[in-house]
Every structure is written in C-alpha cells, then in structure tokens.
Design a protein around this motif. Structure first.
Motif, PDB file in Angstrom:
ATOM      1  N   VAL A  99      48.888  47.956  73.570  1.00 50.87           N
ATOM      2  CA  VAL A  99      48.602  48.291  74.961  1.00 50.87           C
ATOM      3  C   VAL A  99      49.285  49.639  75.198  1.00 50.87           C
ATOM      4  O   VAL A  99      50.502  49.740  75.089  1.00 50.87           O
ATOM      5  CB  VAL A  99      49.144  47.223  75.944  1.00 50.87           C
ATOM      6  CG1 VAL A  99      48.838  47.639  77.377  1.00 50.87           C
ATOM      7  CG2 VAL A  99      48.546  45.858  75.636  1.00 50.87           C
ATOM      8  N   MET A 100      48.445  50.648  75.457  1.00 51.17           N
ATOM      9  CA  MET A 100      48.980  52.018  75.551  1.00 51.17           C
ATOM     10  C   MET A 100      48.705  52.626  76.927  1.00 51.17           C
ATOM     11  O   MET A 100      47.653  52.377  77.511  1.00 51.17           O
ATOM     12  CB  MET A 100      48.320  52.891  74.475  1.00 51.17           C
ATOM     13  CG  MET A 100      48.531  52.380  73.056  1.00 51.17           C
ATOM     14  SD  MET A 100      47.457  53.200  71.872  1.00 51.17           S
ATOM     15  CE  MET A 100      45.885  52.403  72.206  1.00 51.17           C
ATOM     16  N   ARG A 101      49.659  53.373  77.390  1.00 51.23           N
ATOM     17  CA  ARG A 101      49.480  54.141  78.633  1.00 51.23           C
ATOM     18  C   ARG A 101      48.741  55.420  78.253  1.00 51.23           C
ATOM     19  O   ARG A 101      49.183  56.164  77.390  1.00 51.23           O
ATOM     20  CB  ARG A 101      50.847  54.475  79.220  1.00 51.23           C
ATOM     21  CG  ARG A 101      50.757  55.229  80.508  1.00 51.23           C
ATOM     22  CD  ARG A 101      52.166  55.410  81.094  1.00 51.23           C
ATOM     23  NE  ARG A 101      52.139  56.463  82.068  1.00 51.23           N
ATOM     24  CZ  ARG A 101      52.473  57.723  81.838  1.00 51.23           C
ATOM     25  NH1 ARG A 101      52.927  58.084  80.658  1.00 51.23           N
ATOM     26  NH2 ARG A 101      52.386  58.619  82.788  1.00 51.23           N
ATOM     27  N   VAL A 102      47.570  55.654  78.867  1.00 51.37           N
ATOM     28  CA  VAL A 102      46.800  56.856  78.540  1.00 51.37           C
ATOM     29  C   VAL A 102      46.892  57.912  79.647  1.00 51.37           C
ATOM     30  O   VAL A 102      46.766  59.105  79.377  1.00 51.37           O
ATOM     31  CB  VAL A 102      45.319  56.523  78.217  1.00 51.37           C
ATOM     32  CG1 VAL A 102      45.221  55.814  76.891  1.00 51.37           C
ATOM     33  CG2 VAL A 102      44.663  55.709  79.310  1.00 51.37           C
ATOM     34  N   TRP A 103      47.078  57.496  80.891  1.00 60.10           N
ATOM     35  CA  TRP A 103      47.309  58.384  82.039  1.00 60.10           C
ATOM     36  C   TRP A 103      48.215  57.653  83.006  1.00 60.10           C
ATOM     37  O   TRP A 103      48.449  56.453  82.863  1.00 60.10           O
ATOM     38  CB  TRP A 103      46.003  58.715  82.790  1.00 60.10           C
ATOM     39  CG  TRP A 103      45.045  59.558  82.018  1.00 60.10           C
ATOM     40  CD1 TRP A 103      45.174  60.868  81.688  1.00 60.10           C
ATOM     41  CD2 TRP A 103      43.782  59.134  81.513  1.00 60.10           C
ATOM     42  NE1 TRP A 103      44.091  61.306  80.989  1.00 60.10           N
ATOM     43  CE2 TRP A 103      43.194  60.242  80.866  1.00 60.10           C
ATOM     44  CE3 TRP A 103      43.060  57.941  81.519  1.00 60.10           C
ATOM     45  CZ2 TRP A 103      41.960  60.194  80.262  1.00 60.10           C
ATOM     46  CZ3 TRP A 103      41.835  57.906  80.914  1.00 60.10           C
ATOM     47  CH2 TRP A 103      41.305  59.026  80.296  1.00 60.10           C
ATOM     48  N   ASP A 104      48.677  58.365  83.969  1.00 59.33           N
ATOM     49  CA  ASP A 104      49.439  57.704  85.022  1.00 59.33           C
ATOM     50  C   ASP A 104      48.556  56.633  85.663  1.00 59.33           C
ATOM     51  O   ASP A 104      47.433  56.931  86.097  1.00 59.33           O
ATOM     52  CB  ASP A 104      49.890  58.700  86.114  1.00 59.33           C
ATOM     53  CG  ASP A 104      51.029  59.586  85.623  1.00 59.33           C
ATOM     54  OD1 ASP A 104      51.709  59.181  84.652  1.00 59.33           O
ATOM     55  OD2 ASP A 104      51.236  60.659  86.216  1.00 59.33           O
ATOM     56  N   GLY A 105      49.043  55.413  85.684  1.00 62.90           N
ATOM     57  CA  GLY A 105      48.316  54.315  86.326  1.00 62.90           C
ATOM     58  C   GLY A 105      47.190  53.724  85.497  1.00 62.90           C
ATOM     59  O   GLY A 105      46.440  52.887  85.989  1.00 62.90           O
ATOM     60  N   VAL A 106      47.058  54.148  84.212  1.00 63.41           N
ATOM     61  CA  VAL A 106      45.965  53.635  83.365  1.00 63.41           C
ATOM     62  C   VAL A 106      46.525  53.226  82.000  1.00 63.41           C
ATOM     63  O   VAL A 106      47.210  54.014  81.346  1.00 63.41           O
ATOM     64  CB  VAL A 106      44.846  54.693  83.169  1.00 63.41           C
ATOM     65  CG1 VAL A 106      43.737  54.152  82.271  1.00 63.41           C
ATOM     66  CG2 VAL A 106      44.278  55.149  84.504  1.00 63.41           C
TER      67      VAL A 106
END
Length: 182
Positions: free
Chosen positions: A120-127
């Motif tokens: 589970v990766m953070r790709v943008w702020d809030g996503v």
C-alpha cells in the motif's frame, strides 16, 4: 547367571537376608519388601519397573506366589531400554524445538511475503494505491483490509485505489471482504 545379572557374588549372599545383602532395600522407592510381602500374603501376582540405585540398574520385576507365604521373582534387566527411552525423549525434545523454530521462521517469511505481495503506497497527498497480485483467499483479504485501512488512516488519504487486475480469481467471500473495505 544371577551374579552376571546383578553384580552380586553368590559367596557374599548365600544364607543372608536381603537387607544384609542390599542395605538400601528398606529405603527403596517403591518399597520392595512390601511389594514381595503383598504377593506372598495375597497370592496375587504383580509386576513393576524400578530403578535400583544400589546396583545402578533398571529392572522389570514380576513376582508370583507359588505357595501362600512365599514368592518367586523374575527380573529382567531393562537398563538399556530405559537409557534408550531417555535418549529418545532427548531427541524428541530437540526435534520439537527444531520444528517450533522452523515454524516461527516460516511464519516470519509468510508475513514478509504478505507485506511484499500487498503493498500500500502513498502516490500523492491524500491518495494511496494498493496493487494486488496472485491468489487471494479470505485470510489474505482480511489481512489486506486491515493493512489498507491502516495506510488510509496513517496517510490521511481521501482516495484509495485498489488494483485487482493481478488477481486471477476473486470468490464471493473475498469479494465481500473487498466490499467491506470500501
């Protein structure tokens, strides 16, 4: 044969009471005097296994009553068998510890594989994004749900993308877990 079997010499025991020949016999546990007395008085045969410290041997003793007030005993030296049992217990304990150690290692590797197979990766702020690959059973789906929800909370994500294109089959239970996650 008796001398070889017990280590006691005929000349040292003939005509003597057993308490003279084997001084510790009264303190033996179990009480051999009581054992033989019970057989001689009741007429009921009996048997036992005993470690006999004065001779440093294990014996299986079978006692019978040929005539009221008397007993006859047959001794089997089972020292080697008892030593073998103890060795076997030691081997079994070491094997059980090895199995437990390997089980812990396998579980740790399974956890590591799960972590790698359900990133589970953070790709943008809030996503955050979670690409799923491989077989997906109910257990893995439940663990994934926990992992995804923790990542959403940790990253304060408003959007979570779950890519299931790498999963060949999604059964109804796994589908239910995914719906619950949404």
């Amino acid at each position: 044969a008796f001398e070889a079997f017990t280590g006691l010499k005929r000349a040292d025991i003939m005509g003597k009471r057993v308490t003279e020949v084997i001084p510790g016999i009264r303190d033996a546990d179990p009480d051999l005097i009581a054992f033989y007395g019970r057989v001689g008085m009741t007429g009921e045969p009996d048997q036992m296994e005993i470690f006999f410290p004065p001779l440093d041997r294990w014996y299986r003793i079978q006692a019978i009553c040929p005539e009221r007030g008397f007993f006859a005993a047959v001794f089997d030296d089972i020292t080697a068998a008892k030593q073998g049992e103890e060795a076997l217990k030691g081997h079994r304990a070491r094997l059980e510890e090895t199995i437990a150690e390997r089980t812990r290692l396998i579980q740790a590797q399974a956890d590591e594989i799960f972590e790698m197979s359900t990133p589970v990766m953070r790709v943008w702020d809030g996503v955050v994004v979670a690409p799923l690959v491989g077989s997906f059973d109910t257990s893995r789906a439940a663990r994934f749900m926990e992992r995804l929800l923790a990542a959403v909370a940790e990253n304060d994500a408003e959007v979570a993308l779950v890519d299931v294109t790498g999963v060949a089959v999604i059964d109804t239970q796994v589908g239910q877990h995914l719906i619950e996650t949404v």
